[in-house]
Design a protein around this motif. Structure first.
Motif, mmCIF file in Angstrom:
data_model
loop_
_atom_site.group_PDB
_atom_site.id
_atom_site.type_symbol
_atom_site.label_atom_id
_atom_site.label_comp_id
_atom_site.label_asym_id
_atom_site.label_seq_id
_atom_site.Cartn_x
_atom_site.Cartn_y
_atom_site.Cartn_z
ATOM 1 N N ALA A 85 0.655 -1.281 -0.032
ATOM 2 C CA ALA A 85 -0.111 0.046 0.146
ATOM 3 C C ALA A 85 0.589 1.392 0.028
ATOM 4 N N ASP A 145 2.468 1.977 -3.319
ATOM 5 C CA ASP A 145 1.399 2.166 -4.378
ATOM 6 C C ASP A 145 1.133 3.871 -3.932
ATOM 7 N N GLU A 146 0.895 4.068 -2.881
ATOM 8 C CA GLU A 146 0.255 5.357 -2.501
ATOM 9 C C GLU A 146 0.933 6.213 -1.522
ATOM 10 N N SER A 201 0.112 8.572 2.521
ATOM 11 C CA SER A 201 -1.609 8.940 2.126
ATOM 12 C C SER A 201 -2.509 7.806 2.410
ATOM 13 N N VAL A 202 -2.039 6.579 2.338
ATOM 14 C CA VAL A 202 -3.104 5.536 2.336
ATOM 15 C C VAL A 202 -3.716 5.335 3.699
ATOM 16 N N GLU A 222 -7.334 0.798 4.971
ATOM 17 C CA GLU A 222 -7.048 0.243 3.563
ATOM 18 C C GLU A 222 -5.828 -0.896 3.853
#
Length: 184
Positions: free
Chosen positions: A28, A31-32, A35-36, A40
């Motif tokens: 996660a 990928d992000e 800010s994830v 999530e």
């Protein structure tokens, strides 16, 4: 360590959950970035948010655990290059390896660009020391300019990552920076 501050070993199911949370967080954050949402990460791990909080008191502590793992892997790459017959190419190859890993992992990229941020633990210290040793070896071999100090590497690396992230695909603008590091 059996003192009053020693934590008891985790049960097998707790160890598995912790590993699942770390793996999901790594994916996660890659990928992000930071800010994830924690929910999530819990969803990706197949656990509840409470399980995440039991192992990591904050999203920042989870982020740090994931990034430190990446930094440890990069430190191992640096160690491998310390014995290279040609220190100059080994130094520049390591810069490329770090950039490639950081470009694939937004969390690692953010941590490396932040000039250390809160990553004051041993793996980050090892990374910087090993990177500095690669620099000194490359300088001794006459491959890198002498006016650079190991302390300059964090800023140079942050710039290199920013250049690579913002340049158009197929453009080797980072090479302008690395060419400037070469001894003339």
């Amino acid at each position: 360590m059996n003192g009053p501050t020693a934590k008891p070993p985790l049960r097998a199911d707790a160890r598995r959950n912790r590993a699942r949370v770390l793996a999901a967080a790594q994916e996660a954050f890659a990928d992000e970035g930071l800010s994830v949402p924690l929910d999530e990460i819990a969803r990706r791990a197949g656990v509840g948010a409470g399980t995440v909080y039991r192992h990591f008191p904050s999203k920042e502590s989870l982020f740090e655990a994931v990034v430190l793992d990446g930094v440890e892997r990069l430190s191992e790459q640096a160690r491998e290059r310390l014995t290279a017959a040609e220190p100059g190419p080994a130094f520049f190859e390591f810069i490329e390896i770090v950039a490639e890993q950081a470009m694939l992992n937004k969390a690692l990229c953010e941590a490396l660009e932040s000039a250390g941020g809160s990553l004051s633990h041993t793996p980050h210290t090892d990374f910087r020391a090993l990177f500095g040793e690669l620099l000194r070896r490359a300088q001794a071999a006459g491959a890198v300019r002498q006016d650079l100090e190991p302390e300059d590497l964090t800023a140079l690396l942050a710039g290199y990552l920013a250049i690579n992230r913002q340049s158009s695909p197929g453009r080797a603008l980072g090479r302008v920076l690395t060419d400037g590091l070469r001894a003339t």
